[in-house]
Scaffold this active site. Structure first.
Site, mmCIF file in Angstrom:
data_model
loop_
_atom_site.group_PDB
_atom_site.id
_atom_site.type_symbol
_atom_site.label_atom_id
_atom_site.label_comp_id
_atom_site.label_asym_id
_atom_site.label_seq_id
_atom_site.Cartn_x
_atom_site.Cartn_y
_atom_site.Cartn_z
ATOM 1 N N ASP A 54 16.769 -21.260 2.488
ATOM 2 C CA ASP A 54 17.164 -20.187 3.706
ATOM 3 C C ASP A 54 17.266 -20.960 4.919
ATOM 4 O O ASP A 54 19.079 -20.719 5.591
ATOM 5 C CB ASP A 54 16.923 -18.903 3.726
ATOM 6 C CG ASP A 54 16.953 -17.810 3.044
ATOM 7 O OD1 ASP A 54 18.205 -17.335 3.269
ATOM 8 O OD2 ASP A 54 16.498 -17.163 2.679
ATOM 9 N N GLU A 79 20.293 -15.104 10.884
ATOM 10 C CA GLU A 79 19.266 -14.507 10.097
ATOM 11 C C GLU A 79 18.179 -15.201 10.576
ATOM 12 O O GLU A 79 17.351 -14.521 10.835
ATOM 13 C CB GLU A 79 19.496 -13.965 8.359
ATOM 14 C CG GLU A 79 18.338 -13.071 8.151
ATOM 15 C CD GLU A 79 18.517 -12.698 7.106
ATOM 16 O OE1 GLU A 79 17.519 -11.516 6.714
ATOM 17 O OE2 GLU A 79 19.105 -12.935 6.473
ATOM 18 N N ASP A 153 25.040 -15.808 7.469
ATOM 19 C CA ASP A 153 23.636 -15.095 6.852
ATOM 20 C C ASP A 153 23.125 -16.226 5.861
ATOM 21 O O ASP A 153 24.752 -16.294 3.966
ATOM 22 C CB ASP A 153 23.810 -13.919 6.087
ATOM 23 C CG ASP A 153 22.386 -13.846 5.097
ATOM 24 O OD1 ASP A 153 21.488 -14.312 5.149
ATOM 25 O OD2 ASP A 153 22.476 -12.338 5.200
ATOM 26 N N ILE A 155 21.473 -17.418 2.848
ATOM 27 C CA ILE A 155 21.249 -16.833 1.152
ATOM 28 C C ILE A 155 21.127 -15.481 1.527
ATOM 29 O O ILE A 155 20.086 -15.091 2.072
ATOM 30 C CB ILE A 155 20.093 -17.377 0.864
ATOM 31 C CG1 ILE A 155 20.226 -18.916 0.543
ATOM 32 C CG2 ILE A 155 20.442 -17.049 -0.726
ATOM 33 C CD1 ILE A 155 18.834 -19.435 -0.125
ATOM 34 N N ASP A 156 22.129 -14.751 1.155
ATOM 35 C CA ASP A 156 21.916 -12.770 1.096
ATOM 36 C C ASP A 156 21.892 -12.764 -0.097
ATOM 37 O O ASP A 156 21.684 -12.796 -1.264
ATOM 38 C CB ASP A 156 23.604 -12.303 1.116
ATOM 39 C CG ASP A 156 23.586 -11.128 1.423
ATOM 40 O OD1 ASP A 156 22.667 -10.628 2.600
ATOM 41 O OD2 ASP A 156 23.900 -10.642 1.206
ATOM 42 N N THR A 158 18.003 -12.519 -0.648
ATOM 43 C CA THR A 158 16.798 -13.305 -0.394
ATOM 44 C C THR A 158 15.981 -12.753 -1.814
ATOM 45 O O THR A 158 15.997 -13.348 -2.509
ATOM 46 C CB THR A 158 15.666 -13.316 0.505
ATOM 47 O OG1 THR A 158 17.433 -13.871 1.658
ATOM 48 C CG2 THR A 158 15.265 -14.861 0.066
ATOM 49 N N ASP A 317 25.718 -10.063 7.652
ATOM 50 C CA ASP A 317 25.977 -9.349 6.708
ATOM 51 C C ASP A 317 26.909 -8.926 6.110
ATOM 52 O O ASP A 317 27.577 -8.891 4.945
ATOM 53 C CB ASP A 317 24.930 -8.297 5.914
ATOM 54 C CG ASP A 317 23.232 -8.493 6.014
ATOM 55 O OD1 ASP A 317 23.672 -9.815 5.606
ATOM 56 O OD2 ASP A 317 22.923 -7.285 7.161
#
EC number: 3.1.3.57
Length: 400
Positions: A54, A79, A153, A155-156, A158, A317
């Site tokens: 991330d 994030e 984001d 790595i949405d 996770t 997001d």
């Protein structure tokens, strides 16, 4: 300004390469999991994770964009914080070195001296990626760089990334869970108006080679600015959905049984919303993980609507998908405001905006989509959907 979008496509693919590299080797992957601190946790999940993948992805995007477009890196928000604490209790700020060797040295600190893992990651971080879309070459749009802000984001979904399920069966093309639900989200917005202008969604894990076990991905983009609307889904992907959309336009929307919407929702959606949706959509309710992936299902025509009534999605997001949907003639609106809105007033739909935080909120909550959201491809469809949804919602549901 298509050069900025071209660069975002390239860095999204570099990000996808990092995500795949981190996931490829299980022993390496276990080293990369760091539990999030209390202020950073998404309250929707009992356990939420921050991964080095991330943080690496977010820093790669910042670094690359700043190098190509000086000043833009400072306006990239996301994030993840870039602070790590290793097993020795050392606090480390994750910054990419200008050379592979310097990045190895920093990663070694994060990974408690694991040189092999650090070298493998640094190699992917500094690897050149050649990735573009010829459709953008002919686009000439002048968007002033100083009005741009970027939500990322890295790595949405996770949890799905960490779980790593590769054998989930899709339901009419929609994966309820698994690596296919993981996305890299990059959304560009106007810092003066909050309107989303450009979006990139990179899906790193689309198909897996059964022999090499390596994954291939897919990238989607859209641009909407001053009447120019272009996106990567021309012609539209889902002919099934197109024919349904056309039939919905010709049938009487007030006739209860004339047509059914398809909707994608979270597994944690409220019972009141699910109950109302069962009347509006019948059996065409799909569950899926990841806000980015659910939005992508609408973009791809796999579902007509993505609805989420809680306040646990955030600007990072939704911004990327919102920009793509705008380019397609759709959008993303505040659910609570839609349910309280009188359509007869002629007021515009309450589109989500990205430049101001929630007053009085702290931590990640200041950037939450507080009223929930609805993503859609067609405004006409949305209006019909909302009128039907309201018929089946108890009055209290519109004010919770």
């Amino acid at each position: 300004m298509s050069d900025i979008l071209q660069e975002l496509l390239r860095v999204s693919e570099k990000a996808a390469n990092i995500a795949r590299a981190c996931r490829q080797q299980e022993t390496l992957f276990q080293l990369l999991i760091e539990e999030k601190k209390e202020g950073e946790k998404n309250k929707k999940f009992a356990v939420d994770f921050k991964t080095l993948a991330d943080v690496l992805v977010q820093e790669v995007i910042k670094e690359n964009m700043e190098n190509k477009f000086p000043g833009l890196g400072k306006k990239i928000f996301g994030e993840e914080s870039n602070e790590f604490t290793n097993d020795l209790g050392e606090k480390i700020i994750m910054r990419l070195g200008p050379t592979e060797e310097e990045t190895v040295a920093l990663l070694s600190k994060v990974l408690n001296g694991n040189k092999l893992a650090s070298e493998a990651l640094a190699k992917v971080v500094h690897q050149d990626v050649f990735f573009s879309d010829p459709a953008l070459d002919s686009v000439e749009i002048n968007i002033p760089q100083d009005i741009l802000g970027i939500w990322v984001d890295p790595i949405d979904s996770t949890y799905q990334y960490i779980k790593g399920s590769a054998d989930i069966t899709p339901n009419q093309g929609i994966f309820p869970s698994g690596l296919q639900c993981v996305t890299v989200l990059i959304g560009v917005y106007d810092i003066q108006t909050g309107v989303p202008l450009m979006g990139v969604i990179n899906q790193p894990f689309v198909s897996q080679d059964l022999h090499t076990r390596r994954w291939k991905g897919q990238c989607y983009w859209g641009l909407s600015y001053l009447g120019t609307n272009i996106h990567s889904l021309l012609p539209p992907v889902s002919t099934r959905s197109n024919s349904e959309a056309q039939s919905q336009g010709t049938q009487n929307p007030s006739s209860e049984g004339s047509c059914r919407f398809s909707v994608v929702i979270s597994t944690s959606e409220k019972e009141t919303i699910k109950g109302a949706l069962s009347h509006v959509c019948g059996e065409r309710i799909f569950r899926a993980a990841g806000a980015g992936y659910k939005s992508l299902c609408v973009i791809l025509g796999l579902a007509d609507i993505y609805i989420f009534s809680e306040d646990t999605t955030f600007k990072w997001d939704s911004c990327a998908a919102h920009a793509i949907l705008r380019a397609m003639g759709g959008g993303m609106v505040d659910l609570k405001e839609c349910l309280e809105r009188n359509p007869d007033t002629g007021l515009d739909l309450p589109q989500l905006v990205y430049h101001v935080g929630n007053e009085g909120a702290a931590g990640v909550d200041q950037w939450a989509n507080k009223g929930g959201l609805i993503a859609y491809r067609s405004e006409k469809q949305l209006e019909t959907f909302l009128s039907r949804l309201l018929q089946h919602l108890a009055p209290v549901a519109t004010h919770t």
